[in-house]
Design a protein around this motif. Structure first.
Motif, PDB file in Angstrom:
ATOM      1  N   GLY A   1      -7.540  -3.430 -11.195  1.00  0.00           N
ATOM      2  CA  GLY A   1      -8.306  -2.196 -11.421  1.00  0.00           C
ATOM      3  C   GLY A   1      -7.836  -1.466 -12.667  1.00  0.00           C
ATOM      4  O   GLY A   1      -8.637  -0.923 -13.432  1.00  0.00           O
ATOM      5  N   LYS A   2      -6.534  -1.491 -12.872  1.00  0.00           N
ATOM      6  CA  LYS A   2      -5.984  -0.807 -14.054  1.00  0.00           C
ATOM      7  C   LYS A   2      -6.417  -1.522 -15.337  1.00  0.00           C
ATOM      8  O   LYS A   2      -6.688  -0.882 -16.355  1.00  0.00           O
ATOM      9  N   ILE A   3      -6.498  -2.840 -15.240  1.00  0.00           N
ATOM     10  CA  ILE A   3      -6.982  -3.603 -16.408  1.00  0.00           C
ATOM     11  C   ILE A   3      -8.430  -3.192 -16.716  1.00  0.00           C
ATOM     12  O   ILE A   3      -8.808  -2.984 -17.868  1.00  0.00           O
ATOM     13  N   ALA A   4      -9.216  -3.041 -15.638  1.00  0.00           N
ATOM     14  CA  ALA A   4     -10.630  -2.645 -15.819  1.00  0.00           C
ATOM     15  C   ALA A   4     -10.734  -1.278 -16.487  1.00  0.00           C
ATOM     16  O   ALA A   4     -11.504  -1.090 -17.440  1.00  0.00           O
ATOM     17  N   ILE A   5      -9.944  -0.325 -16.003  1.00  0.00           N
ATOM     18  CA  ILE A   5     -10.004   1.038 -16.549  1.00  0.00           C
ATOM     19  C   ILE A   5      -9.534   1.051 -18.009  1.00  0.00           C
ATOM     20  O   ILE A   5     -10.164   1.668 -18.871  1.00  0.00           O
ATOM     21  N   GLU A   6      -8.463   0.330 -18.257  1.00  0.00           N
ATOM     22  CA  GLU A   6      -7.933   0.277 -19.628  1.00  0.00           C
ATOM     23  C   GLU A   6      -8.943  -0.385 -20.571  1.00  0.00           C
ATOM     24  O   GLU A   6      -9.173   0.079 -21.697  1.00  0.00           O
TER      25      GLU A   6
ATOM     26  N   ASP B   1     -14.561   0.497  -2.827  1.00  0.00           N
ATOM     27  CA  ASP B   1     -13.830  -0.246  -3.876  1.00  0.00           C
ATOM     28  C   ASP B   1     -14.064   0.266  -5.306  1.00  0.00           C
ATOM     29  O   ASP B   1     -13.403  -0.201  -6.237  1.00  0.00           O
ATOM     30  N   LEU B   2     -14.998   1.172  -5.497  1.00  0.00           N
ATOM     31  CA  LEU B   2     -15.315   1.595  -6.864  1.00  0.00           C
ATOM     32  C   LEU B   2     -14.827   2.996  -7.194  1.00  0.00           C
ATOM     33  O   LEU B   2     -14.464   3.281  -8.330  1.00  0.00           O
ATOM     34  N   MET B   3     -14.862   3.895  -6.223  1.00  0.00           N
ATOM     35  CA  MET B   3     -14.436   5.259  -6.517  1.00  0.00           C
ATOM     36  C   MET B   3     -13.743   5.880  -5.303  1.00  0.00           C
ATOM     37  O   MET B   3     -14.372   6.049  -4.247  1.00  0.00           O
ATOM     38  N   PRO B   4     -12.453   6.211  -5.456  1.00  0.00           N
ATOM     39  CA  PRO B   4     -11.778   6.896  -4.354  1.00  0.00           C
ATOM     40  C   PRO B   4     -12.156   8.386  -4.333  1.00  0.00           C
ATOM     41  O   PRO B   4     -12.553   8.939  -5.370  1.00  0.00           O
ATOM     42  N   THR B   5     -12.030   9.005  -3.176  1.00  0.00           N
ATOM     43  CA  THR B   5     -12.432  10.419  -3.047  1.00  0.00           C
ATOM     44  C   THR B   5     -11.700  11.312  -4.049  1.00  0.00           C
ATOM     45  O   THR B   5     -12.269  12.264  -4.559  1.00  0.00           O
ATOM     46  N   MET B   6     -10.439  10.953  -4.341  1.00  0.00           N
ATOM     47  CA  MET B   6      -9.641  11.843  -5.201  1.00  0.00           C
ATOM     48  C   MET B   6     -10.214  11.933  -6.623  1.00  0.00           C
ATOM     49  O   MET B   6      -9.983  12.910  -7.325  1.00  0.00           O
ATOM     50  N   VAL B   7     -10.985  10.906  -7.040  1.00  0.00           N
ATOM     51  CA  VAL B   7     -11.562  10.919  -8.392  1.00  0.00           C
ATOM     52  C   VAL B   7     -12.983  11.503  -8.377  1.00  0.00           C
ATOM     53  O   VAL B   7     -13.561  11.792  -9.408  1.00  0.00           O
TER      54      VAL B   7
ATOM     55  N   TYR C   1      -9.525   0.617  -7.463  1.00  0.00           N
ATOM     56  CA  TYR C   1      -8.104   0.450  -7.131  1.00  0.00           C
ATOM     57  C   TYR C   1      -7.203   0.895  -8.286  1.00  0.00           C
ATOM     58  O   TYR C   1      -6.057   1.250  -8.095  1.00  0.00           O
ATOM     59  N   GLY C   2      -7.767   0.851  -9.485  1.00  0.00           N
ATOM     60  CA  GLY C   2      -6.981   1.185 -10.665  1.00  0.00           C
ATOM     61  C   GLY C   2      -6.493   2.620 -10.686  1.00  0.00           C
ATOM     62  O   GLY C   2      -5.575   2.963 -11.431  1.00  0.00           O
ATOM     63  N   TYR C   3      -7.103   3.468  -9.886  1.00  0.00           N
ATOM     64  CA  TYR C   3      -6.682   4.877  -9.861  1.00  0.00           C
ATOM     65  C   TYR C   3      -5.423   5.099  -9.029  1.00  0.00           C
ATOM     66  O   TYR C   3      -4.844   6.175  -9.047  1.00  0.00           O
ATOM     67  N   PHE C   4      -5.041   4.081  -8.259  1.00  0.00           N
ATOM     68  CA  PHE C   4      -3.843   4.235  -7.437  1.00  0.00           C
ATOM     69  C   PHE C   4      -2.636   3.744  -8.222  1.00  0.00           C
ATOM     70  O   PHE C   4      -2.706   2.714  -8.888  1.00  0.00           O
ATOM     71  N   ASP C   5      -1.537   4.481  -8.088  1.00  0.00           N
ATOM     72  CA  ASP C   5      -0.355   4.111  -8.848  1.00  0.00           C
ATOM     73  C   ASP C   5       0.614   3.269  -8.048  1.00  0.00           C
ATOM     74  O   ASP C   5       1.162   2.302  -8.512  1.00  0.00           O
ATOM     75  N   LYS C   6       0.823   3.704  -6.827  1.00  0.00           N
ATOM     76  CA  LYS C   6       1.792   2.985  -6.005  1.00  0.00           C
ATOM     77  C   LYS C   6       1.110   2.577  -4.717  1.00  0.00           C
ATOM     78  O   LYS C   6      -0.006   3.013  -4.441  1.00  0.00           O
ATOM     79  N   LEU C   7       1.797   1.785  -3.965  1.00  0.00           N
ATOM     80  CA  LEU C   7       1.222   1.324  -2.711  1.00  0.00           C
ATOM     81  C   LEU C   7       1.422   2.380  -1.623  1.00  0.00           C
ATOM     82  O   LEU C   7       2.050   2.137  -0.599  1.00  0.00           O
ATOM     83  N   GLY C   8       0.925   3.570  -1.899  1.00  0.00           N
ATOM     84  CA  GLY C   8       1.072   4.646  -0.922  1.00  0.00           C
ATOM     85  C   GLY C   8       0.156   4.389   0.261  1.00  0.00           C
ATOM     86  O   GLY C   8      -1.059   4.399   0.123  1.00  0.00           O
ATOM     87  N   VAL C   9       0.768   4.102   1.397  1.00  0.00           N
ATOM     88  CA  VAL C   9      -0.031   3.733   2.569  1.00  0.00           C
ATOM     89  C   VAL C   9      -0.968   4.868   2.955  1.00  0.00           C
ATOM     90  O   VAL C   9      -2.131   4.665   3.284  1.00  0.00           O
TER      91      VAL C   9
ATOM     92  N   MET D   1      -2.640   7.290 -10.561  1.00  0.00           N
ATOM     93  CA  MET D   1      -2.717   8.642 -11.116  1.00  0.00           C
ATOM     94  C   MET D   1      -1.349   9.320 -11.057  1.00  0.00           C
ATOM     95  O   MET D   1      -0.695   9.257 -10.016  1.00  0.00           O
ATOM     96  N   GLU D   2      -1.018   9.943 -12.143  1.00  0.00           N
ATOM     97  CA  GLU D   2       0.297  10.580 -12.165  1.00  0.00           C
ATOM     98  C   GLU D   2       0.302  11.865 -11.351  1.00  0.00           C
ATOM     99  O   GLU D   2       1.274  12.221 -10.713  1.00  0.00           O
ATOM    100  N   HIS D   3      -0.825  12.586 -11.405  1.00  0.00           N
ATOM    101  CA  HIS D   3      -0.893  13.815 -10.618  1.00  0.00           C
ATOM    102  C   HIS D   3      -2.220  13.908  -9.875  1.00  0.00           C
ATOM    103  O   HIS D   3      -3.287  13.759 -10.464  1.00  0.00           O
ATOM    104  N   ILE D   4      -2.110  14.130  -8.583  1.00  0.00           N
ATOM    105  CA  ILE D   4      -3.322  14.267  -7.774  1.00  0.00           C
ATOM    106  C   ILE D   4      -3.275  15.620  -7.079  1.00  0.00           C
ATOM    107  O   ILE D   4      -2.280  15.957  -6.425  1.00  0.00           O
ATOM    108  N   ASP D   5      -4.331  16.395  -7.254  1.00  0.00           N
ATOM    109  CA  ASP D   5      -4.406  17.683  -6.581  1.00  0.00           C
ATOM    110  C   ASP D   5      -4.944  17.450  -5.166  1.00  0.00           C
ATOM    111  O   ASP D   5      -6.136  17.547  -4.896  1.00  0.00           O
ATOM    112  N   TRP D   6      -4.015  17.129  -4.276  1.00  0.00           N
ATOM    113  CA  TRP D   6      -4.425  16.791  -2.907  1.00  0.00           C
ATOM    114  C   TRP D   6      -5.034  17.988  -2.184  1.00  0.00           C
ATOM    115  O   TRP D   6      -5.868  17.826  -1.297  1.00  0.00           O
ATOM    116  N   GLY D   7      -4.570  19.181  -2.564  1.00  0.00           N
ATOM    117  CA  GLY D   7      -5.140  20.386  -1.935  1.00  0.00           C
ATOM    118  C   GLY D   7      -6.635  20.438  -2.163  1.00  0.00           C
ATOM    119  O   GLY D   7      -7.421  20.622  -1.229  1.00  0.00           O
ATOM    120  N   LEU D   8      -7.042  20.227  -3.407  1.00  0.00           N
ATOM    121  CA  LEU D   8      -8.469  20.258  -3.738  1.00  0.00           C
ATOM    122  C   LEU D   8      -9.220  19.113  -3.044  1.00  0.00           C
ATOM    123  O   LEU D   8     -10.283  19.322  -2.454  1.00  0.00           O
TER     124      LEU D   8
END
Lengths: 522, 393
Positions: free
Chosen positions: A349-354, A474-480, A387-395, A1-8
């Protein structure tokens, strides 16, 4: 994701955590005490001994005080799935809604109808009808736990469903798979027996306090007999299902197990850290893990403590030589052990979403053969969808909070072990009729209420913090999963919940203490 | 058994269940109505305690009905759940807060050392008694006047922003509260009218319940006077809402294409095109009026049940009016095509079938509620009798 509203995201998580933790202060007592009340009333019904009626009515008063606030804090949880996790509600509502509805129809009505008889029906229905009502309250409240834990178990191990690309949601395919999900069944037994444990600790703690104050000692001792036997059996079941739970976590949520045990680098014959702290030499743990994964600081991350050789391999797989993956193995992958890296899963995951997006587009344009092709790609990669919702390997995004999970888990296990010994000691002392002389045991009994509550909450923190970042494994992260709100909206309701729940908790504790001080005689 | 039903039939079946739960909830709001009358009908603490205990024996059924209503909506029409709860955030949160403070108030009000004082818990009961019926009424009225939201299921594949990936998005910064001041088509008048109608109906049924169950001359005399005023106010608001409803444009669905469009006199057409529904609605309204008449002029003890059953039937008819005959039951005034219908917002056929089996438990649930209700209401409640009770609120 390019932008995540972490506050929300974080305020939504905080609000759910706040309401769940407050709710769970009260629920375990309802689950366990309701059965103890039923046992006491059964003894009264069978023997006609008024002493048991008096004992039951004392605990019934405390039950009522606790039940009311349990209900108050519970209503919000069901609705929060909609209010704060709107995307989640559609994405899995087809499966997740059913247990909640069944909980209401099957359990809540039973509980709320017969509780009125239990409290106000003493002179209005027969003794037998009253006894049956008391049992039905216990069964109803425990049935409600079954269905909510089926729902929770499904989030940890989603089974019995298939994603429908036309409705863009997961749909139930097999109700029985959802109900008899091994994670759900084990979780249910583990949770309710731990709740019984806490209830037994509560009864013992209150009774111990009364004995220390030289008040209603006989009634207190009778209560202790029931509670110590009840608690001893409950904690054994809790420990057995706790072991089962660890094995399931190893199988379905290996990252959670790695966080629970603070296992950074996996190995065969992995040791179990019995006592320890997940500290590192400098800076924060997360930063160190990030550094290490980036190839810097290879030896910096180490969790130190008292180790039991082969313990973790046995705990997780019943095999001293089994490989237990650590955080590093799961993030970077370990081909030798058949573990795919996060990088690979993110790509998949990105292949799946696309593919899903292309499928929808092709369908809209009436290109059926293209749609079929994209659907096949989507199905092949669906297991990595989240996993497709993650952009980088942000630990920080992909790894659960290790320190919290580790400490919660270990403290809970230590407390559980202590409870087993404690119930035995109390039972022996009451049986030998020398508990009055054992002031230290009575004082520990009073403290047991706090420790019991702590173990309950830590159990939930382990389960829920440990499964981050997934709202559905594995299917839906909290941010989505969040609703389309602003963080300020959630902050406002968070503050209101905090103030109201805290005020009500203070009220509950004050009323409880006053009622306990009055003892059995009043 | 249920497997043989078509998807459309199952969706309709579940809409009927939702309507039944909605009707039961509005009927049970008489507990809330009673909570707003505690001070008005009592002259002293004993009388007030009598009233608190009268309604206190029933509050949990109302509470549970709300929870089951929410759970059943989630299971059968999850898109409504995610759109309305996640969108009309403030409205639902206010309703939930009102129920949170109610749950403890009965139990804690008279307890020693209760931290906030008895008066605070009584205020909580009053707050819940006003807010719950009014806001639930407003929320249901938006089934006919619409709300500002948009729904797009393909947003879930949006990888740009997690907030923009939300399928259901509310388009007002007031998150549902705008329903009470939206001027377009005088929606605020319509919404508030139903909210207030339900509020006064809850009080009317509560007063009929008092007449049936209380053995206290002072309370009964006051209840009789109070009943007249509340009946008049209920009739004014309800008739205004209902009559105006027949004249407003409604949200129709093209059965061939699924397209939503505005249809003049849609809800009037729904009644004309579905005579059975018209008769059902009239039966409900007449039963309510019969109950009110019996309570006002004949002192009938079963007036409560007539008005109560009439309420359930009327509310069910209102739900049918909103959802059946190619109508959008949760329309969007922001994007017409985002409007929710029974067909586009329901669970899958498998889930509706599985849940239909669960619904077979409903008669069993109703049976034991009736048994418990009868057992607790076998005698009228008086101050003297209450004094004999060991456990009371």
């Amino acid at each position: 994701m390019e932008h995540i509203d972490w506050g929300l995201v974080n305020w939504s998580r905080a609000q759910f955590a706040l309401t769940a933790l407050y709710h769970w202060i009260f629920v375990p007592l309802t689950l366990g005490l309701s059965f103890m009340l039923a046992i006491m009333e059964t003894i009264y019904y069978k023997t006609g001994d008024e002493k048991w009626l008096k004992i039951e009515k004392f605990w019934l008063k405390l039950f009522g005080i606790n039940f009311a606030i349990g209900v108050a804090t519970g209503i919000i949880l069901e609705f929060e799935f909609g209010t704060n996790w709107s995307n989640y509600s559609w994405f899995v509502g087809d499966i997740f809604g059913a247990p909640l509805a069944i909980e209401g129809i099957m359990a809540f009505f039973m509980e709320s109808t017969f509780i009125a008889i239990m409290f106000f029906g003493w002179n209005k229905v027969s003794k037998k009808a009253h006894l049956i009502s008391t049992w039905l309250v216990a069964i109803g409240s425990n049935l409600s736990a079954l269905w909510i834990l089926v729902a929770n178990g499904w989030m940890q191990n989603p089974v019995g469903m298939k994603f429908n690309p036309d409705t863009m949601r997961n749909e139930m395919e097999n109700f029985w798979d959802v109900l008899f999900n091994p994670v759900a069944i084990n979780k249910f037994i583990h949770t309710i027996t731990s709740a019984y444990t806490f209830s037994a600790l509560f009864v013992i703690g209150v009774s111990a306090w009364l004995i220390l104050k030289n008040k209603d000692k006989l009634y207190a001792k009778y209560s202790m007999i029931i509670a110590s036997v009840f608690g001893f059996l409950a904690i054994i079941a809790t420990i057995i299902t706790g072991d089962g739970s660890a094995k399931q976590v190893a199988k379905y949520q290996p990252m959670k197990l790695a966080a629970m045990e603070g296992l950074y680098k996996g190995s065969r014959g992995a040791p179990l850290i019995a006592v320890g702290t997940p500290t590192i030499r400098n800076g924060s743990l997360i930063k160190s893990i990030e550094d290490d994964l980036a190839g810097r600081n290879q030896e910096k991350v180490k969790i130190e403590g008292f180790e039991i050789p082969y313990g973790l391999s046995i705990l997780a797989f019943n095999d001293p030589n089994a490989f237990v993956p650590g955080i590093k193995d799961l993030v970077e992958g370990n081909p030798k052990e058949g573990i795919r890296s996060y990088k690979e899963r993110i790509k998949s995951g990105k292949i799946a979403i696309e593919a899903l997006a292309n499928y929808k587009k092709a369908k809209k344009e009436g290109k059926e053969s293209e749609a079929k092709k994209y659907l096949e790609i989507f199905r092949a990669h669906f297991d990595d969808f989240g996993y497709g919702y993650f952009d980088k390997l942000g630990v920080e995004e992909l790894i659960p909070p290790v320190t919290i999970t580790f400490m919660s888990f270990h403290t809970m296990v230590l407390l559980g072990t202590w409870f087993l010994i404690f119930f035995y000691l109390v039972y022996r002392a009451v049986q030998k009729d020398n508990i009055e002389k054992k002031k230290w045991l009575l004082k520990l009994g009073v403290w047991g209420i706090f420790f019991g509550w702590l173990a309950q909450e830590l159990g939930w923190i382990t389960a829920e913090a440990g499964r981050m970042p997934w709202v559905i494994q594995d299917l839906m992260p909290t941010m989505v999963a969040v609703s389309h709100l602003h963080k300020e909206n959630v902050m406002l309701t968070f503050a209101l919940f905090f103030i109201v729940f805290t005020a009500l908790l203070i009220a509950e504790i004050k009323i409880m203490i006053t009622t306990i001080k009055n003892g059995f005689s009043n | 058994m249920f497997e043989a039903l078509s998807y459309e039939s199952l969706q309709a079946y579940w809409w009927i269940i939702i309507a039944l739960l909605g009707g039961a909830l509005v009927f049970m709001l008489f507990v809330q109505g009673g909570q707003t009358l505690l001070n008005k009908l009592s002259d002293n603490e004993e009388e007030k305690t009598l009233l608190v205990n009268l309604f206190g024996h029933k509050w949990e059924i109302t509470f549970t009905t709300l929870v089951v209503f929410g759970g059943a909506f989630f299971a059968s029409f999850p898109l409504f759940y995610s759109t309305s709860f996640g969108g009309a955030y403030y409205v639902w949160m206010i309703i939930l807060f009102a129920f949170i403070v109610q749950a403890v108030s009965y139990e804690y009000r008279k307890k020693k050392n209760n931290f906030l004082g008895s008066k605070t818990y009584e205020k909580f009961l009053f707050f819940n008694g006003v807010i719950a019926p009014v806001f639930l009424g407003v929320a249901v009225s938006t089934f006919f006047t619409g709300s500002p939201f948009s729904v797009d299921k393909s947003r879930i594949v949006n990888l740009k922003s997690n907030v923009e990936a939300v399928i259901s998005q509310w388009k007002s910064p007031w998150y549902g509260l705008e329903a009470i001041w939206t001027i377009d088509n005088l929606a605020f008048l319509q919404n508030l009218a139903l909210g207030l109608a339900i509020f006064f109906l809850a009080r009317v049924i509560a007063l009929l319940y008092i007449k049936k169950m209380v053995d206290n001359q002072n309370i009964l005399e006051k209840a009789q006077k109070c009943l007249k005023r509340n009946v008049i106010l209920f009739l004014i608001f309800f008739l205004f809402w209902l009559i105006r409803l027949l004249f407003i444009n409604g949200f129709a669905v093209n059965p061939e294409t699924g397209e939503i469009y505005m249809e003049p006199y849609k809800y009037f057409h729904n009644l004309v095109q579905q005579p059975a529904l018209l008769i059902f609605l009239l039966i409900g309204i007449l039963l309510v009026l019969w109950g009110i008449y019996g309570g006002l002029f004949k002192n009938q003890t079963n007036a409560f049940w007539k008005a109560g059953i009439g309420t359930i039937i009327t509310v069910m008819a209102i739900f049918f009016l909103a959802g059946f005959n190619h109508t959008s039951y949760y329309p969007s005034i922001y994007d017409l095509q985002s409007s929710l219908t029974i067909a586009n917002s329901s669970s899958s056929k498998y889930t509706l079938t599985a849940m239909a089996y669960v619904s077979l438990m409903v008669p069993f649930v109703i049976a034991y509620i009736i048994w418990a209700w009868k057992a607790l209401d076998s005698h009228k409640l008086s101050v003297e009798e209450l004094k004999k009770e060991e456990i009371k609120y």
